[in-house]
Design a protein around this motif. Structure first.
Motif, PDB file in Angstrom:
ATOM      1  N   UNK A  89       0.827  -1.206   0.000  1.00 21.97           N
ATOM      2  CA  UNK A  89       0.000   0.000   0.000  1.00 21.97           C
ATOM      3  C   UNK A  89       0.862   1.256   0.000  1.00 21.97           C
ATOM      4  N   UNK A  90       1.953   1.242   0.782  1.00 25.86           N
ATOM      5  CA  UNK A  90       2.843   2.409   0.806  1.00 25.86           C
ATOM      6  C   UNK A  90       3.476   2.640  -0.563  1.00 25.86           C
ATOM      7  N   UNK A  91       3.916   1.572  -1.199  1.00 29.14           N
ATOM      8  CA  UNK A  91       4.525   1.711  -2.530  1.00 29.14           C
ATOM      9  C   UNK A  91       3.535   2.277  -3.535  1.00 29.14           C
ATOM     10  N   UNK A  92       2.275   1.878  -3.412  1.00 28.60           N
ATOM     11  CA  UNK A  92       1.270   2.378  -4.351  1.00 28.60           C
ATOM     12  C   UNK A  92       1.011   3.858  -4.141  1.00 28.60           C
ATOM     13  N   UNK A  93       0.889   4.309  -2.873  1.00 29.91           N
ATOM     14  CA  UNK A  93       0.627   5.725  -2.605  1.00 29.91           C
ATOM     15  C   UNK A  93       1.843   6.565  -2.999  1.00 29.91           C
ATOM     16  N   UNK A  94       3.053   6.067  -2.771  1.00 31.78           N
ATOM     17  CA  UNK A  94       4.262   6.799  -3.148  1.00 31.78           C
ATOM     18  C   UNK A  94       4.372   6.941  -4.667  1.00 31.78           C
TER      19      UNK A  94
ATOM     20  N   UNK B 143       4.974  12.277  -9.098  1.00 30.50           N
ATOM     21  CA  UNK B 143       4.974  13.334 -10.115  1.00 30.50           C
ATOM     22  C   UNK B 143       4.469  14.642  -9.543  1.00 30.50           C
ATOM     23  N   UNK B 144       3.483  14.601  -8.658  1.00 28.12           N
ATOM     24  CA  UNK B 144       2.952  15.831  -8.054  1.00 28.12           C
ATOM     25  C   UNK B 144       3.986  16.491  -7.161  1.00 28.12           C
ATOM     26  N   UNK B 145       4.753  15.736  -6.410  1.00 28.55           N
ATOM     27  CA  UNK B 145       5.794  16.315  -5.538  1.00 28.55           C
ATOM     28  C   UNK B 145       6.885  16.974  -6.382  1.00 28.55           C
ATOM     29  N   UNK B 146       7.180  16.392  -7.535  1.00 26.30           N
ATOM     30  CA  UNK B 146       8.200  16.967  -8.406  1.00 26.30           C
ATOM     31  C   UNK B 146       7.783  18.371  -8.864  1.00 26.30           C
ATOM     32  N   UNK B 147       6.498  18.558  -9.179  1.00 27.82           N
ATOM     33  CA  UNK B 147       6.000  19.875  -9.625  1.00 27.82           C
ATOM     34  C   UNK B 147       5.991  20.874  -8.456  1.00 27.82           C
TER      35      UNK B 147
END
Length: 879
Positions: free
Chosen positions: A191-196, A201-205
């Protein structure tokens, strides 16, 4: 023919186990004669022929493919030896799956682990998407065999990157002993891998947002400043000052460099012109190059250059280029005409025809050059056939012959030019005679058929192959862009080509019929295909050779896979030729058989026959052999042997010793029926006659008719004198049955010597002589003795020729004598006692004398004669 090789045998493989694509060396025996001989190689059921490298007859190197079976044989298949066997086996090991981040000694294709269709354009590395341990807990490999897992989960996989991924398989294989708590922790990791993954991409922006705002503000300020300077129109503004400076700099530069720039422009123009000439020298030199290459015959070079020029300058608007390209088109049009003329020129080889058609196709020639070539070849073949007939007719009339020299030696003749230039297929000429001197002596019609067959067989195969290439489109190159269109045209012209083949075969048949079977043609056809001198008909031997030639022609055309309905006319011709040959052979044989009478020498051998039956048999056997050589036997229904009994020449040579010669002929007839015809029956069956029994039966019936006629003639000649002497002998000296003396005692003793000679009945001649001598006693009168002596003389005459005819002849004469005695006794009106006794004694004496030759008819006659006599009353008279 070389002996067949032994099947391949694999005796070793190194290594004997490994994973798919492992390179192995196969050793054995009879593994092929070369790379082309190797047609099959399988390891564990997988075809490895694609990677096989043939080294020698005992060694092959290849790579093992991904077979389904984990262990199997190595099977080698060759053309020369067939399907082979193996004494060893190879074990295929299943490869372990290597993770993306795992170390490996070999290159691993990452496409097998990363689906390019997933997470497209996310900006995340594929390696990060496929961790080696997706659950994030320790991997504990179970002990369940991989083969059992495959059986438990068919068509599934334990690889989480596979489309057929089975979670159960993965857990059994990697976490069979993992506790439930650890598996719950693994769920949290997933579940953690899926949320990460979703937040990456949003964190990069978000991290670079301030930089984007600063760049946007700077661009907006620059744009605003430039707009304010351009719209104010104030003298001395920055924009105005910049414009003035630039204008002055331009004017000064023009004044200083005007002359230099002029010279530069001129030099640039010259250089540009030279560059154009250099750059496009291919086009400017193309007309001259086309002329040169055409003269050298390098048509491929011309076509390639033209295709290149057409693609570059075909649609140009530059006047110079248009003028030069127009000259190129003029040269190409002349080349099209030249190639078409060469294509339609005859004779030509099939290779040249295909080459010219392909050239014209590449040059986009108008019309359909391939069909034009087919039409021209068809007309040429027909003309060759007609010329062949005309030349041989002229030779037959002596126009082309000089001192017996054949037309074959005329180097300027059309036929010779054809034979020298046209390719000869399937073994060359069909002219059977090998010796030239013998060939010159053969009839013109035979030589004509052989040459005509040569013409057809040398030309029609190429004609047929040209059509096949036309239909399947192999005559045209793909770059012409017209293959499908031309193939469609070919399919539409199938009926036209079928008519051409029919016309060629029909012309062949009509020309042969005009030479050999003119009666089968109409008057109009004879004017076109006849004209031969048929005063001397061909013999069966020459007709057999003609049939052989025509049959070889039919077989050669059938081998081209020409439909049978197009060759039916040749089959009909063969049938008519066989019938004609059969009738001619039988006619000549009949004449030969009739001429055998001229060879009769009347010399009888120990079997009572002359040499005539043997000569007759030899004549018939030669006829059968001739028919067999011409393959005519299978067409027979039946034939019969007959003799014209009304022929004036049949007995013309036997008048001198007529009766003896009749006996010899009867003996020959008997031998023919019992021996010769049996031998002929064996020859008929051996040579394939289906109606041999009927043939022999009809022939024997005809022979028996002849035999019966001759036998009756001979019996008539011999029996008439004996029968005619009985009545005068009986009544000699005015003898009267009503008034005669009683028989003396001596007459009763005549039976004693008769009984003494009964032991000689096995030898009929001794028997007759003995009995005749016993009749010297007074009781028997002389007429009876004379009759018996006459029978003995006939017996002796027949016996000297044939012992087998004795019984038949004497029995027939006996019937005539007995019949006459019966008639004479029945004509007597009355008998005295002594007369009845005398008549009974004479009849009984005659009957006992000829007892060995008595038949049912003669016994009946004697019985009727005795019944006509009065019955004896006293015992003494009976005794």
């Amino acid at each position: 023919m070389s002996p067949a090789r032994q099947p391949p045998l694999v005796t070793g493989i190194s290594p004997n186990e490994g994973a798919p694509w492992t390179k192995v060396t196969i050793r054995g025996e009879n593994l092929g004669t070369g790379a082309n001989d190797l047609i099959g190689l399988s390891i564990c059921g997988h075809n490895c022929l694609l990677t096989a490298e043939w080294m020698s007859a005992s060694k092959i190197v290849c790579r093992v493919g991904p077979a389904k079976d984990d262990k199997g044989e190595i099977i080698v298949t060759t053309k020369s030896g067939g399907h082979g066997t193996s004494t060893v086996s190879f074990k295929l090991l299943k490869p372990e799956r290597i993770g993306i981040l795992d170390q490996s000694a070999v290159w691993v294709d990452e496409l097998n682990y990363y689906d390019m269709r997933t997470d497209r354009n996310k900006g995340i590395s594929p390696l990060s998407l496929r961790p080696a341990n997706p659950l994030g807990i320790d991997i504990d490999k179970g002990k369940v065999p991989l083969k059992d897992l495959e059986n438990m989960f068919p068509s599934m996989s334990g690889d989480f990157t596979s489309e057929n991924f089975s979670a159960t398989w993965y857990l059994i294989e990697n976490h069979s002993s993992t506790s439930f708590e650890q598996l719950r922790a693994a769920v949290g990791n997933l579940k953690k891998q899926a949320s990460k993954k979703n937040e990456g991409s949003l964190a990069y922006v978000k991290g670079g947002l301030s930089t984007f705002f600063e760049a946007q503000d700077a661009l907006a300020a620059i744009h605003q400043k430039l707009e304010s300077d351009g719209t104010e129109k104030v003298e001395g503004s920055m924009t105005q000052r910049l414009e003035n400076v630039l204008n002055r700099a331009s004017e000064t530069a023009d004044t200083l460099f005007q002359e230099v720039l002029g010279r530069k422009d001129k030099a640039d123009s010259t250089r540009n012109a030279l560059n154009v000439l250099q750059r496009f020298k291919f086009l400017f030199n193309l007309p001259l190059n086309i002329e040169r290459n055409i003269q050298k015959g390098d048509y491929d070079v011309v076509i390639n250059d033209y295709e290149k020029a057409k693609s570059l300058f075909g649609n140009t608007e530059v006047p110079v280029f248009k003028k030069v390209y127009s000259e190129v088109e003029t040269r190409i049009e002349a080349l099209r005409k030249l190639l078409l003329d060469k294509l339609l020129e005859t004779p030509s080889t099939l290779h040249d025809q295909k080459r010219y058609i392909r050239y014209l196709s590449d040059l986009h020639a108008p019309g359909d050059p391939a069909w034009q070539c087919i039409v021209a070849q068809h007309k040429w073949i027909l003309q060759l056939m007609q010329n062949c007939k005309e030349d041989y007719i002229k030779e037959q009339k002596g126009i082309h012959t000089l001192g017996g020299v054949s037309l074959e030696l005329d180097r300027s003749s059309a036929l010779n030019r054809i034979s020298l230039s046209a390719p000869v297929k399937r073994g060359g000429s069909f002219q059977t005679p090998k010796d030239d001197s013998r060939h010159y002596k053969s009839p013109q019609q035979v030589r004509f058929v052989e040459k005509l067959s040569d013409v057809v067989i040398s030309q029609l195969p190429n004609f047929w192959k040209l059509w096949i290439s036309y239909v399947n489109g192999s005559l045209f190159s793909e770059k012409s862009g017209q293959v499908e269109k031309l193939k469609k045209n070919a399919r539409q012209r199938q009926n036209d080509f079928k008519g051409m083949i029919e016309e060629v075969t029909r012309r062949l048949v009509q020309l042969v019929r005009g030479a050999l079977l003119p009666s089968s043609l109409t008057e109009q056809q004879l004017r076109q295909y006849g004209g031969w001198d048929t005063k001397t008909p061909l013999s069966g031997v020459w007709l057999t050779q003609v049939i052989h030639t025509v049959r070889l022609s039919h077989e050669a055309l059938s081998a081209l896979e020409i439909p049978n309905d197009l060759l039916q006319v040749i089959q009909d011709l063969l049938q008519d030729l066989r019938v004609h040959c059969l009738l001619t052979t039988l006619q000549h044989t009949e004449e030969d058989v009739k001429r055998l009478a001229e060879k009769e020498d009347w010399v009888v051998d120990n079997e009572g026959i002359t040499s005539l039956p043997a000569q007759f048999e030899q004549c018939m056997v030669q006829m059968l052999q001739s028919l067999k050589d011409g393959s005519i036997i299978s067409r027979f229904s039946s034939f019969s042997l007959s003799v014209d009994l009304a022929s004036p020449d049949l007995f013309g040579s036997i008048q001198e010793d007529f009766e003896q010669h009749l006996l010899i002929i009867l003996s020959n007839c008997q031998y023919l029926e019992r021996h010769t015809f049996l031998n002929l029956a064996e020859h008929l069956e051996k040579n394939g006659f289906t109606t041999a029994e009927k043939i022999i039966r009809v022939s024997i019936e005809a022979l028996r008719q002849l035999d019966e006629y001759l036998f009756e003639t001979y019996i008539e000649k011999k029996s008439d004198p004996i029968v005619g002497s009985l009545e005068p002998g009986i009544y000699a000296g005015y003898f009267d049955w009503k008034d005669c003396l009683p028989p003396t005692d001596g007459s009763l003793s005549l039976f004693k010597p008769f009984f003494n000679h009964k032991k000689h009945k096995h030898d009929s001649l001794i028997y007759l002589f003995s009995f005749t001598f016993s009749l010297s006693e007074p009781g028997v009168r002389s007429y009876l003795k004379e009759a018996l002596v006459s029978i003995i003389s006939v017996h002796a005459e027949v016996f000297t020729v044939s012992k087998e005819l004795v019984s038949r002849v004497i029995s027939k004469i006996t019937e005539a004598v007995a019949e006459e005695m019966s008639r004479l006794m029945q004509c007597v009106s009355s008998f005295s006692k002594n007369g009845a006794l005398q008549a009974r004694l004479e009849i009984c004496a005659l009957q006992d004398a000829i007892e060995p030759y008595l038949t049912t008819e003669s016994l009946t006659s004697f019985k009727q004669a005795l019944e006509a006599l009065p019955q004896l009353q006293s015992g003494a008279d009976k005794k």
